[in-house]
Design a protein around this motif. Structure first.
Motif, PDB file in Angstrom:
ATOM      1  N   GLU A  91     -12.234  92.838  15.754  1.00 43.89           N
ATOM      2  CA  GLU A  91     -12.281  94.017  16.627  1.00 43.89           C
ATOM      3  C   GLU A  91     -11.347  93.943  17.824  1.00 43.89           C
ATOM      4  O   GLU A  91     -11.185  94.932  18.539  1.00 43.89           O
ATOM      5  CB  GLU A  91     -13.717  94.199  17.145  1.00 43.89           C
ATOM      6  CG  GLU A  91     -14.721  94.467  16.029  1.00 43.89           C
ATOM      7  CD  GLU A  91     -16.135  94.568  16.542  1.00 43.89           C
ATOM      8  OE1 GLU A  91     -16.370  94.243  17.725  1.00 43.89           O
ATOM      9  OE2 GLU A  91     -17.007  94.977  15.760  1.00 43.89           O
ATOM     10  N   THR A  99      -6.786  98.378  22.925  1.00 40.29           N
ATOM     11  CA  THR A  99      -7.400  97.231  22.250  1.00 40.29           C
ATOM     12  C   THR A  99      -6.342  96.139  22.105  1.00 40.29           C
ATOM     13  O   THR A  99      -5.232  96.408  21.638  1.00 40.29           O
ATOM     14  CB  THR A  99      -7.943  97.613  20.861  1.00 40.29           C
ATOM     15  OG1 THR A  99      -8.857  98.701  21.028  1.00 40.29           O
ATOM     16  CG2 THR A  99      -8.678  96.456  20.209  1.00 40.29           C
ATOM     17  N   ILE A 100      -6.723  94.929  22.537  1.00 47.29           N
ATOM     18  CA  ILE A 100      -5.776  93.813  22.482  1.00 47.29           C
ATOM     19  C   ILE A 100      -6.147  92.901  21.316  1.00 47.29           C
ATOM     20  O   ILE A 100      -7.302  92.471  21.205  1.00 47.29           O
ATOM     21  CB  ILE A 100      -5.808  92.991  23.794  1.00 47.29           C
ATOM     22  CG1 ILE A 100      -5.619  93.920  24.994  1.00 47.29           C
ATOM     23  CG2 ILE A 100      -4.742  91.908  23.786  1.00 47.29           C
ATOM     24  CD1 ILE A 100      -5.958  93.274  26.324  1.00 47.29           C
ATOM     25  N   TYR A 101      -5.173  92.644  20.453  1.00 46.68           N
ATOM     26  CA  TYR A 101      -5.373  91.681  19.362  1.00 46.68           C
ATOM     27  C   TYR A 101      -4.549  90.435  19.656  1.00 46.68           C
ATOM     28  O   TYR A 101      -3.361  90.537  19.973  1.00 46.68           O
ATOM     29  CB  TYR A 101      -4.964  92.298  18.018  1.00 46.68           C
ATOM     30  CG  TYR A 101      -5.989  93.294  17.515  1.00 46.68           C
ATOM     31  CD1 TYR A 101      -7.057  92.888  16.725  1.00 46.68           C
ATOM     32  CD2 TYR A 101      -5.906  94.637  17.874  1.00 46.68           C
ATOM     33  CE1 TYR A 101      -8.015  93.789  16.289  1.00 46.68           C
ATOM     34  CE2 TYR A 101      -6.864  95.548  17.445  1.00 46.68           C
ATOM     35  CZ  TYR A 101      -7.910  95.118  16.658  1.00 46.68           C
ATOM     36  OH  TYR A 101      -8.867  96.003  16.230  1.00 46.68           O
ATOM     37  N   PHE A 102      -5.209  89.272  19.577  1.00 45.02           N
ATOM     38  CA  PHE A 102      -4.540  88.005  19.889  1.00 45.02           C
ATOM     39  C   PHE A 102      -4.171  87.279  18.603  1.00 45.02           C
ATOM     40  O   PHE A 102      -4.857  87.409  17.584  1.00 45.02           O
ATOM     41  CB  PHE A 102      -5.463  87.105  20.719  1.00 45.02           C
ATOM     42  CG  PHE A 102      -5.897  87.737  22.008  1.00 45.02           C
ATOM     43  CD1 PHE A 102      -5.083  87.718  23.127  1.00 45.02           C
ATOM     44  CD2 PHE A 102      -7.125  88.370  22.098  1.00 45.02           C
ATOM     45  CE1 PHE A 102      -5.486  88.313  24.311  1.00 45.02           C
ATOM     46  CE2 PHE A 102      -7.542  88.976  23.278  1.00 45.02           C
ATOM     47  CZ  PHE A 102      -6.716  88.946  24.393  1.00 45.02           C
ATOM     48  N   SER A 103      -3.105  86.486  18.677  1.00 39.77           N
ATOM     49  CA  SER A 103      -2.742  85.673  17.512  1.00 39.77           C
ATOM     50  C   SER A 103      -3.763  84.544  17.364  1.00 39.77           C
ATOM     51  O   SER A 103      -4.465  84.197  18.315  1.00 39.77           O
ATOM     52  CB  SER A 103      -1.342  85.086  17.689  1.00 39.77           C
ATOM     53  OG  SER A 103      -1.382  84.117  18.714  1.00 39.77           O
ATOM     54  N   LYS A 161     -10.323  87.894   8.100  1.00 42.94           N
ATOM     55  CA  LYS A 161      -9.031  87.468   7.556  1.00 42.94           C
ATOM     56  C   LYS A 161      -7.858  87.831   8.470  1.00 42.94           C
ATOM     57  O   LYS A 161      -6.793  87.245   8.396  1.00 42.94           O
ATOM     58  CB  LYS A 161      -8.814  88.052   6.157  1.00 42.94           C
ATOM     59  CG  LYS A 161      -8.898  89.574   6.063  1.00 42.94           C
ATOM     60  CD  LYS A 161      -8.714  89.995   4.624  1.00 42.94           C
ATOM     61  CE  LYS A 161      -8.402  91.462   4.440  1.00 42.94           C
ATOM     62  NZ  LYS A 161      -9.317  92.462   4.635  1.00 42.94           N
ATOM     63  N   TYR A 163      -5.070  90.750  10.105  1.00 39.25           N
ATOM     64  CA  TYR A 163      -4.121  91.658   9.472  1.00 39.25           C
ATOM     65  C   TYR A 163      -2.698  91.342   9.938  1.00 39.25           C
ATOM     66  O   TYR A 163      -2.492  91.067  11.125  1.00 39.25           O
ATOM     67  CB  TYR A 163      -4.457  93.112   9.823  1.00 39.25           C
ATOM     68  CG  TYR A 163      -5.811  93.536   9.314  1.00 39.25           C
ATOM     69  CD1 TYR A 163      -5.962  94.017   8.012  1.00 39.25           C
ATOM     70  CD2 TYR A 163      -6.938  93.445  10.124  1.00 39.25           C
ATOM     71  CE1 TYR A 163      -7.207  94.390   7.536  1.00 39.25           C
ATOM     72  CE2 TYR A 163      -8.190  93.821   9.654  1.00 39.25           C
ATOM     73  CZ  TYR A 163      -8.313  94.290   8.360  1.00 39.25           C
ATOM     74  OH  TYR A 163      -9.554  94.647   7.891  1.00 39.25           O
ATOM     75  N   GLY A 165      -0.335  93.400  10.268  1.00 36.57           N
ATOM     76  CA  GLY A 165       0.073  94.435  11.210  1.00 36.57           C
ATOM     77  C   GLY A 165      -0.430  94.186  12.622  1.00 36.57           C
ATOM     78  O   GLY A 165       0.167  94.657  13.589  1.00 36.57           O
ATOM     79  N   LEU A 166      -1.540  93.451  12.728  1.00 36.92           N
ATOM     80  CA  LEU A 166      -2.099  93.162  14.047  1.00 36.92           C
ATOM     81  C   LEU A 166      -1.694  91.760  14.513  1.00 36.92           C
ATOM     82  O   LEU A 166      -2.056  91.332  15.614  1.00 36.92           O
ATOM     83  CB  LEU A 166      -3.630  93.287  14.025  1.00 36.92           C
ATOM     84  CG  LEU A 166      -4.162  94.699  13.746  1.00 36.92           C
ATOM     85  CD1 LEU A 166      -5.667  94.673  13.515  1.00 36.92           C
ATOM     86  CD2 LEU A 166      -3.830  95.635  14.898  1.00 36.92           C
TER      87      LEU A 166
END
Lengths: 345, 194
Positions: A91, A99-103, A161, A163, A165-166
């Motif tokens: 999420e 929304t921040i997605y981290f590696s 898993k 993504y 793209g993210l």
């Protein structure tokens, strides 16, 4: 006559010192007869996976117990870290309309730092607020478990898993096998080496042993006992954070109840490995063997069809027996030391 | 001075590294990046409801016949029947009608759920339009069941505005039934009260 008794004592002492390793060998032989598939590659890999999880927890627990403390919060930290890591991957972190997605490497760093923060809180409660370690970590155990449930309202983060793209794929690496060996085992090995060096080759390790052996003397000799205690709780929670991530990666899912009761496995492995609950003594190699014993007992009994209820009874008996034997060893050591002193006189 | 410089260099390096490790997107636009459409239980159930109600109606067995035969047992069955409302039961947000079936119904207590909160997943379990495999996980499967119950409440029960004045009136129902001991609980898919 005296010489014969001395030899007997020395033999008994040798057996007592190597007791966990002897028990491990006996257990492996027993379960390999009791269950035909116990020595198969699949089973051994499964046992190794579990041993790694309990073992990493037990490494941290060893430091805590050597100082005379206890850390009951590690199981809940496992659950909370799993939920936080799973949540960040699934999420992200929502702030306002973004929304921040981290590696994944960043998530791993965050989780380890979070583990350290929990450990720091435990350490500060124990040292600065003078709360007994049992109570302090019991409190954080409930707090962490509560937050683990709150993170998702009790639901599971499944199919973790990430993504492309993210930019957050790759978490499953922690749960994968390399050359047939689970990644958790490699992490356990690396952490065990670091822990062994830390305990035996670095002044910090000597301080840990000194604080656990006699805190007053340690303080008088200039050791900052509070600082040492805070660090051992940080180490313990740091290890729990690793376990939380490895477990989540292995399952590709995070459940708020993950790690429930694992603190008992960690304590059992540590005690079986010869670490004294009274503090002051313990070894990393002993803890590793203890973790193997716990892993083999758990998985061996499951493979032999022993019910979960009986498994708990048996685990409890094993822990009590380990402590009794540890006490016997200490009494015998004291007796032998007295004998040696009398002979010198 | 050297320490300060080293700290600044470290912070800059860290910021550069982290820049590549973070992706900031507008909230709710994940599908553009993942290619996956977010699960919406309410929309799914709303779209499916017509077909599901029709399916249950076609598959429903007479409840009196079921009870006089092998019974419902541990399964969930599509049933239909008619009877008289004997009691209006309120258990917090759960409102239930106790029904006395027309004809030979056996000794079972027949309870018809009328919301607003529904127990169980009977409607989801008796439909065949979608199964567990149609969903990503257990949570979505569970949300779908709740959403079906909510959709049914909006479409079937709410328009009837049932209250305790319904006691004594004639009821005809179709729905999903489960049995626990002598209690049969029905979640309706169609309902008329006269």
């Amino acid at each position: 006559m005296k010489s014969k008794s001395k030899n007997n004592n020395q033999l008994l002492m040798t057996l007592l010192k190597g007791r966990t390793f002897i028990v491990l060998i006996v257990l492996v032989i027993f379960f390999s007869f009791a269950s035909k598939s116990f020595l198969s590659l699949t089973t051994l890999t499964m046992v190794a996976k579990h041993v790694a999880l309990y073992g990493i927890l037990a490494l941290g627990m060893t430091f805590v117990i050597i100082t005379g403390g206890i850390d009951l919060s590690v199981g809940s930290v496992v659950g909370l870290v799993g939920m936080l890591a799973g949540g960040l991957i699934q999420e992200g972190l929502t702030i306002g309309s973004k929304t921040i997605y981290f590696s994944v490497p960043l998530i791993i760093i965050f989780m380890l730092l979070f583990g350290c923060l929990v450990g720091l809180i435990n350490g500060l409660i124990v040292t600065k607020l003078k709360v007994a370690p049992f109570i302090a970590t019991l409190g954080t155990m409930y707090i962490c478990r509560g937050f683990a449930n709150l993170r998702s309202g009790g639901a599971t983060f499944s199919n973790i898993k990430g993504y492309e793209g993210l930019g957050n794929t790759g978490f499953k690496v922690l749960g994968s096998n390399f050359l047939g060996i689970p990644a958790g085992v490699f992490i356990f090995a690396i952490l065990a080496i670091i822990a062994a060096i830390l305990l035996k080759k670095v002044p910090f390790g000597w301080y840990v042993l000194a604080v656990g052996g006699n805190e007053k003397s340690a303080r008088l000799s200039g050791i900052k006992a509070d600082k040492v205690k805070i660090i051992v709780y940080i180490i313990s929670a740091f290890c729990a954070a690793w376990v939380g991530m490895i477990n989540t990666a292995q399952l590709s899912a995070a459940h708020p109840a993950s790690g429930d009761g694992w603190e008992m496995n960690a304590i059992a492995a540590t005690v079986l490995g010869g670490t004294s609950m009274a503090g002051g003594s313990g070894t990393i190699i002993g803890t590793i063997v203890g973790a193997f014993v716990i892993g083999v007992i758990n998985d061996g009994m499951t493979m032999c069809g022993v019910s979960e209820f009986w498994q708990k009874v048996i685990r409890g008996c094993v822990i009590i027996l380990a402590v009794v034997i540890d006490q016997t060893q200490r009494n015998l050591q004291a007796k032998m030391a007295l004998q040696a002193r009398n002979e010198n006189k | 001075m050297k320490k300060k410089l080293a700290s600044v260099v470290m912070v800059v390096c860290l910021a550069v590294c982290l820049g590549g490790c973070v992706k900031v997107i507008d909230k709710g636009t994940e599908a553009q990046y993942t290619g996956e459409v977010a699960f919406d239980a309410a929309a799914d159930s709303s779209g499916d409801w017509g077909q599901i109600a029709e399916e249950i109606s076609g598959a429903a067995q007479e409840l009196t016949e079921v009870l006089s035969g092998d019974g419902i047992g541990s399964s969930t069955l599509a049933v239909k029947g008619s009877g008289t409302i004997a009691e209006y039961i309120e258990k917090g947000p759960k409102h239930i009608l106790r029904i006395e079936l027309d004809g030979e119904g056996g000794s079972e207590t027949i309870l018809l759920q009328i919301g607003t909160v529904y127990s169980g997943t009977a409607l989801r379990d008796i439909q065949t339009l979608k199964n567990f495999e149609s969903f990503t996980n257990q949570t979505e499967w569970s949300q779908y069941a709740k959403a079906l119950n909510a959709e049914m409440h909006t479409q079937v029960v709410e328009p009837l505005a049932i209250d305790d004045s319904a006691v004594g009136k004639k009821v005809t129902f179709t729905g999903g039934a489960t049995q626990s001991g002598t209690e049969v609980t029905i979640t309706p898919s169609s309902l008329t009260i006269e």
